[in-house]
Structure formats: structure tokens, C-alpha cells
Write a protein that holds these residues in place. Structure first.
Motif, short mmCIF file in Angstrom:
data_model
loop_
_atom_site.label_atom_id
_atom_site.label_comp_id
_atom_site.label_asym_id
_atom_site.label_seq_id
_atom_site.Cartn_x
_atom_site.Cartn_y
_atom_site.Cartn_z
N THR A 106 0.80 -1.23 0.00
CA THR A 106 0.00 0.00 0.00
C THR A 106 0.84 1.28 0.00
OG1 THR A 106 -0.05 0.09 2.42
CG2 THR A 106 -1.82 -1.15 1.35
N SER A 107 2.15 1.19 0.22
CA SER A 107 3.00 2.38 0.41
C SER A 107 2.52 3.24 1.57
CB SER A 107 3.10 3.23 -0.85
OG SER A 107 3.80 2.54 -1.83
N ASP A 108 1.80 2.65 2.49
CA ASP A 108 1.37 3.36 3.70
C ASP A 108 2.37 3.03 4.81
OD1 ASP A 108 0.25 4.20 6.08
OD2 ASP A 108 -1.67 3.19 5.77
N ARG A 157 3.06 8.63 -3.35
CA ARG A 157 3.24 7.22 -3.74
C ARG A 157 4.51 6.60 -3.18
NH1 ARG A 157 0.87 9.57 -8.21
NH2 ARG A 157 -1.06 8.60 -8.93
N THR A 158 4.80 6.91 -1.90
CA THR A 158 5.95 6.30 -1.24
C THR A 158 5.72 6.28 0.27
OG1 THR A 158 8.30 6.51 -0.72
CG2 THR A 158 7.13 8.55 -1.19
N ARG A 188 0.18 8.55 0.33
CA ARG A 188 -0.70 8.22 -0.81
C ARG A 188 -0.45 9.19 -1.97
NH1 ARG A 188 -5.27 7.41 2.07
NH2 ARG A 188 -5.77 9.61 2.04
N ARG A 189 -0.35 10.47 -1.62
CA ARG A 189 -0.16 11.47 -2.68
C ARG A 189 1.20 11.35 -3.34
NH1 ARG A 189 -2.25 17.39 -1.33
NH2 ARG A 189 -1.60 17.60 -3.51
#
Lengths: 150, 150
Positions: free
Chosen positions: A46-48, B66-67, B63-64
């Protein structure tokens, strides 16, 4: 409560994590002898950065039980949690933490620091460690072997 | 970087939190002088025990961008974060934390404990405190007055 049984659920979830390219960190939340949430790390997927197994499982348990206060809960994790995850357990008012293997990198339930039973903080967690440790160690050894493989 | 300006964004977000029945904890994530996320506490609204302003803002920033690694980021928060939130900042590899008021209950960036610069942990945060402190204190005083009101 059958610690070995619920840790077995966490180990099964950790196997799933390994298959999906995540580290074998998994968590199972138990309330009144019933499993209310089960999750593994999802940071890669998820890249979270907050999507550690404990945080994902606590969010799922809170959603299912419709409360942010999980005062009756015990959480089973394959590895001693990091500071963020111990902090999340304190915020959720979880009663007890059961883990399989210690975490020498950033374990915050006694190994690198003791955030789960820190006198200055308003809440404390009961801790049980070493449940099904050999099996969990084998999983983490496999994860490490994968990382160093060409 | 204009600390006062970005803390002003956090203070505006904290006003919104107060209006919505949440504590006035708010966070703004800044990368290269641009705001990439802005959030307030949403624990009351969502019953998610992990939905503190810092965690919500980090998830939004990740999220914005992407990492999961926000190595260039500075985060502005109205109040010194709790252990979970400092842990989340370490997991996200955030560079610096700027806060307005200290947190005497469970502040983990120096007041109750120092998790943000703990020698045993693999990462550390730069800390700046006291930016627009009076305005933030006024917000928290209003929140406290509301809680004790009949």
C-alpha cells in the motif's frame, strides 16, 4: 486463553505475508476468546508507512466492534512491535500483548526500549513473550534469506 | 522554510477539528516548501484509535507521493505528539518535527519521554518547538473548557 492456538493464527497470517512479499509480521486481536481481527504488514503493498500488522489489525478490530477502546482485547503478534505499534496498542487501551520473537532492531516492549510499561505514561500493557518462538524465528530466517538472495 | 506560515495552516486545521468535536490536534506535512497533506484528529468521528492527526496526515502524504518514505518531509503539529505518532514519524523517515505546545500527558518528543531522539533506535527526528505556542495554547484551553462545561 489458549495462547498457542491464537499465535498459530498469527503464524498462518505471517506465512501469507511472506508469500506476498511483506515481512512476516502478523497480528491477531482476540476479545472474549474470539478472534475479531487478523492482519499482516501491508507497507509494501500500500505504500502506507503506518500499515504495520498491529495498526492494520487494531483498525479492523475497532471497525468491527465500533469502538476505539479495545479494553478487553489481547493481541498476538509474531514479533515484538515497534514504538509506533506499541503506541497504537496504548491508544487502543488493549489489555495484553503476546509476542513470539523479540525485535532487536526497534522492539518497544522491552528489548530496545520499554514503552509498554513506562511509568510516565497514562496506560500500560501486560506482556507475554516467547509463545511459539521457534516457529516464528524460522519464518523471520526465511524472510532474511530472501532479502540477501541474489 | 517559513515555520510560522505552515504552523498557521495547522492552527486553521485545528480550529476545524474543534468545530467537529475532536481535540485541536492537527498536522501539516511539507515537502520542498509545499504542503502535501493536512489533517486533524478523527478518532471521535471514525472510532479508529489510530486516527490521530499525525497518522492521518502521514497516510495522506504517502498516498499522494506514492511512497512510504517521506525523507524530505517536515511535519507541523499543534501539540507534541504521543508515542504512536512519534513512532509513525520514525517509520516514515520524516526529517523534522515542528510543534507548538508541549504535551504533558504523553508527549514523546521530549516532555514525557524522548522517542524522537533515542540512541537505541535506528532513526532520529530533528525537533523544533514553541512555534506559535500562544495561539495553540488558546485552542487547547478552549477544548478543555468545552470538556468541563456542563
Amino acid at each position: 486463553m489458549n495462547y498457542e492456538l491464537f499465535m498459530g493464527e498469527a503464524l498462518a497470517e505471517a506465512e501469507l505475508a511472506l508469500e506476498r512479499g511483506e515481512p512476516p509480521n502478523a497480528a491477531v486481536v482476540v476479545v472474549n476468546d474470539a478472534m475479531v481481527a487478523r492482519a499482516h504488514d501491508r507497507v509494501q503493498e500500500t505504500s502506507d508507512p503506518t500499515a504495520h500488522a498491529v495498526v492494520v489489525a487494531l483498525r479492523e478490530a475497532a471497525r468491527r466492534l465500533r469502538t476505539a477502546r479495545l479494553g478487553e482485547a489481547t493481541i498476538f503478534v509474531t514479533r515484538e512491535p515497534c514504538p509506533m505499534c506499541v503506541g497504537a496498542l496504548l491508544e487502543s487501551d488493549v489489555e495484553a500483548l503476546v509476542y513470539a520473537v523479540p525485535n532487536g532492531s526497534d522492539g518497544a516492549a522491552g528489548t530496545v526500549l520499554q514503552l509498554a510499561q513506562y511509568d510516565g505514561l497514562p496506560r500500560r500493557l501486560r506482556i507475554v513473550s516467547g509463545i511459539r518462538r521457534d516457529e516464528a524465528e524460522e519464518l523471520f530466517a526465511r524472510a532474511t534469506a530472501r532479502e540477501v538472495a541474489p
